[in-house]
Design a protein around this motif. Structure first.
Motif, PDB file in Angstrom:
ATOM      1  N   SER A 192     -13.698 -19.892  -1.408  1.00 20.08           N
ATOM      2  CA  SER A 192     -14.102 -20.548  -0.161  1.00 20.08           C
ATOM      3  C   SER A 192     -12.838 -21.180   0.418  1.00 20.08           C
ATOM      4  N   PRO A 193     -12.834 -21.451   1.702  1.00 15.53           N
ATOM      5  CA  PRO A 193     -11.614 -22.020   2.298  1.00 15.53           C
ATOM      6  C   PRO A 193     -11.411 -23.487   1.942  1.00 15.53           C
ATOM      7  N   ASP A 194     -12.473 -24.154   1.532  1.00 14.08           N
ATOM      8  CA  ASP A 194     -12.386 -25.605   1.362  1.00 14.08           C
ATOM      9  C   ASP A 194     -13.204 -26.112   0.168  1.00 14.08           C
ATOM     10  N   SER A 195     -13.285 -25.286  -0.878  1.00 12.33           N
ATOM     11  CA  SER A 195     -14.057 -25.649  -2.088  1.00 12.33           C
ATOM     12  C   SER A 195     -15.521 -25.927  -1.783  1.00 12.33           C
ATOM     13  N   SER A 196     -16.035 -25.248  -0.767  1.00 12.00           N
ATOM     14  CA  SER A 196     -17.418 -25.503  -0.363  1.00 12.00           C
ATOM     15  C   SER A 196     -18.409 -24.480  -0.926  1.00 12.00           C
ATOM     16  N   HIS A 197     -17.924 -23.536  -1.692  1.00 14.96           N
ATOM     17  CA  HIS A 197     -18.845 -22.590  -2.321  1.00 14.96           C
ATOM     18  C   HIS A 197     -19.831 -23.378  -3.183  1.00 14.96           C
ATOM     19  N   PRO A 198     -21.105 -22.984  -3.193  1.00 15.15           N
ATOM     20  CA  PRO A 198     -22.087 -23.747  -3.984  1.00 15.15           C
ATOM     21  C   PRO A 198     -21.678 -23.973  -5.430  1.00 15.15           C
ATOM     22  N   VAL A 199     -21.011 -22.982  -6.028  1.00 14.42           N
ATOM     23  CA  VAL A 199     -20.595 -23.154  -7.420  1.00 14.42           C
ATOM     24  C   VAL A 199     -19.498 -24.225  -7.512  1.00 14.42           C
ATOM     25  N   GLN A 200     -18.570 -24.207  -6.583  1.00 14.30           N
ATOM     26  CA  GLN A 200     -17.516 -25.228  -6.602  1.00 14.30           C
ATOM     27  C   GLN A 200     -18.103 -26.624  -6.377  1.00 14.30           C
ATOM     28  N   ARG A 201     -19.027 -26.729  -5.429  1.00 16.53           N
ATOM     29  CA  ARG A 201     -19.662 -28.034  -5.167  1.00 16.53           C
ATOM     30  C   ARG A 201     -20.436 -28.504  -6.400  1.00 16.53           C
ATOM     31  N   ALA A 202     -21.123 -27.557  -7.050  1.00 16.94           N
ATOM     32  CA  ALA A 202     -21.893 -27.931  -8.243  1.00 16.94           C
ATOM     33  C   ALA A 202     -20.973 -28.347  -9.382  1.00 16.94           C
ATOM     34  N   TRP A 203     -19.815 -27.687  -9.494  1.00 13.58           N
ATOM     35  CA  TRP A 203     -18.853 -28.042 -10.554  1.00 13.58           C
ATOM     36  C   TRP A 203     -18.371 -29.487 -10.371  1.00 13.58           C
ATOM     37  N   ILE A 204     -18.180 -29.857  -9.106  1.00 14.28           N
ATOM     38  CA  ILE A 204     -17.754 -31.237  -8.815  1.00 14.28           C
ATOM     39  C   ILE A 204     -18.924 -32.202  -9.071  1.00 14.28           C
ATOM     40  N   GLU A 205     -20.090 -31.810  -8.594  1.00 10.30           N
ATOM     41  CA  GLU A 205     -21.284 -32.662  -8.752  1.00 10.30           C
ATOM     42  C   GLU A 205     -21.558 -32.967 -10.229  1.00 10.30           C
ATOM     43  N   GLU A 206     -21.433 -31.958 -11.067  1.00 14.81           N
ATOM     44  CA  GLU A 206     -21.763 -32.124 -12.485  1.00 14.81           C
ATOM     45  C   GLU A 206     -20.542 -32.494 -13.333  1.00 14.81           C
ATOM     46  N   GLU A 207     -19.392 -32.641 -12.687  1.00 19.61           N
ATOM     47  CA  GLU A 207     -18.155 -33.005 -13.404  1.00 19.61           C
ATOM     48  C   GLU A 207     -17.955 -32.113 -14.629  1.00 19.61           C
ATOM     49  N   VAL A 208     -17.954 -30.816 -14.368  1.00 19.15           N
ATOM     50  CA  VAL A 208     -17.919 -29.842 -15.466  1.00 19.15           C
ATOM     51  C   VAL A 208     -16.604 -29.837 -16.242  1.00 19.15           C
ATOM     52  N   PRO A 209     -15.442 -29.758 -15.593  1.00 21.24           N
ATOM     53  CA  PRO A 209     -14.220 -29.503 -16.366  1.00 21.24           C
ATOM     54  C   PRO A 209     -13.846 -30.649 -17.295  1.00 21.24           C
ATOM     55  N   GLN A 210     -13.241 -30.257 -18.415  1.00 24.90           N
ATOM     56  CA  GLN A 210     -12.595 -31.266 -19.258  1.00 24.90           C
ATOM     57  C   GLN A 210     -11.091 -31.030 -19.137  1.00 24.90           C
TER      58      GLN A 210
END
Lengths: 155, 191
Positions: A76-94
């Motif tokens: 996505s041009p601005d991290s707005s893909h639903p998966v990217q938004r969900a990754w931020i929402e759920e704080e997935v990465p360690q």
């Protein structure tokens, strides 16, 4: 040879057998896609090739001429893909190392199954290894992404 | 359509070369290189030990894997030279779920009847079956499996010779009964 990556044409002068991952990272500087194992065993190098979750570390660049390649930078041009938004929402990465591959694989899953079950997620994501063990958050985030997508997110 | 021979015209196949015709074919089909992608369950097998494929890889709705775990995501059209890396050949896939063509755990007789049956083999008649067994690029990969994988127990030219000889003999299956004219009674099932 000419490659189409993230909707842009790139001319590269590389050996035909060079793995796509090498071209992305070392030739074109698209370093969001990670080198993990180099043998299609971990999923860190996952990119989209004509909508498929291709392991770029074992894919010869000659195999993707005339195909549409999308990397994490182009999802996505601005991290707005639903998966990217969900990754931020759920704080997935360690540590984050595997996460671009995880996100690209999850995006393909949702393109086929907009409302995946836990079993669908297991089948789709078991080729993407996370040494930090973020799997529960990945699962949760994919369900969240499905909800975002249903609510009208970008594809 | 099956051809039913009257019992008075049918005798058991004699032991010898005819009864053994399928034997070498079965040995090849049930070698790991063939059997690993013709499993009983919906998961392919891997290695010479025939263990379930790592990463929860599954057959999927078309025999080519599931959403983001498609066969061709990792298996290219040629072998990867690295040990333990994915082997490759054109059109890497399993049989589709509606015709799974199970080789694993089948007796030679069951195996023979399975591969000859157009309802179970993807609609192939005998000529097409022979063509598939002797020329298909994914079948031929079995004799070029890459490092660390044992090829089938007989050479590819020998396998091709055996397949042609079996077909020319009427494609008899182990245990088939034959008519007094020498034609396997079951041959009509091919057409």
């Amino acid at each position: 040879m000419e490659l189409t990556i993230n909707d842009k044409k790139h001319q590269v002068d590389v050996p035909a057998e060079m793995p796509l991952l090498w071209v992305l990272r070392d030739v074109l500087g698209l370093t969001g896609t990670r080198f993990g194992c180099g043998m299609a065993l971990c999923g860190a190098c996952t990119v989209h090739v004509d909508g498929q979750a291709q392991r770029s570390c074992v894919t010869p660049v000659s195999a993707v001429i005339d195909k549409r390649i999308v990397t994490i930078e182009g999802l996505s041009p601005d991290s707005s893909h639903p998966v990217q938004r969900a990754w931020i929402e759920e704080e997935v990465p360690q540590c984050g190392y595997c996460q671009s591959g995880q996100i690209m694989a999850a995006a393909v899953l949702l393109s086929h199954k907009p409302d995946p079950t836990d079993r669908d997620i297991d089948l789709a994501m078991s080729g993407n290894i996370c040494r930090c063990g973020t799997y529960p958050r990945i699962r949760r985030a994919i369900h969240t992404a499905a909800r975002f997508k249903a609510e009208g997110g970008t594809p | 359509m099956a051809v039913e021979a009257k019992s008075s015209q049918v005798v058991p196949a004699p032991p010898g070369r005819r009864a053994q015709a399928f034997h070498d074919i079965a040995r090849v089909l049930q070698s790991p290189r063939c059997q690993n992608c013709h499993p009983t369950a919906d998961a392919p097998l891997q290695t010479d030990a025939g263990i379930p494929h790592a990463m929860l890889v599954m057959r999927g709705p078309d025999g080519r894997g599931t959403t983001s775990m498609r066969c061709a995501n990792c298996h290219m059209v040629t072998n990867n030279p690295e040990p333990h890396a994915p082997p490759g050949a054109p059109n890497w896939h399993l049989p589709p779920p509606e015709t799974p063509m199970v080789f694993e755990g089948r007796s030679p007789a069951e195996l023979c009847r399975t591969i000859k049956d157009p309802r179970r083999n993807g609609g192939k008649d005998l000529d097409q079956l022979v063509h598939h067994l002797t020329t298909d690029s994914l079948v031929l990969w079995g004799w070029n499996p890459g490092v660390g994988r044992t090829p089938p127990p007989i050479s590819q030219p020998e396998f091709a010779r055996v397949v042609h000889a079996w077909a020319e003999a009427g494609a008899p299956c182990p245990g088939d009964q034959v008519t007094r004219s020498g034609s396997p009674a079951a041959r009509g099932r091919l057409h």
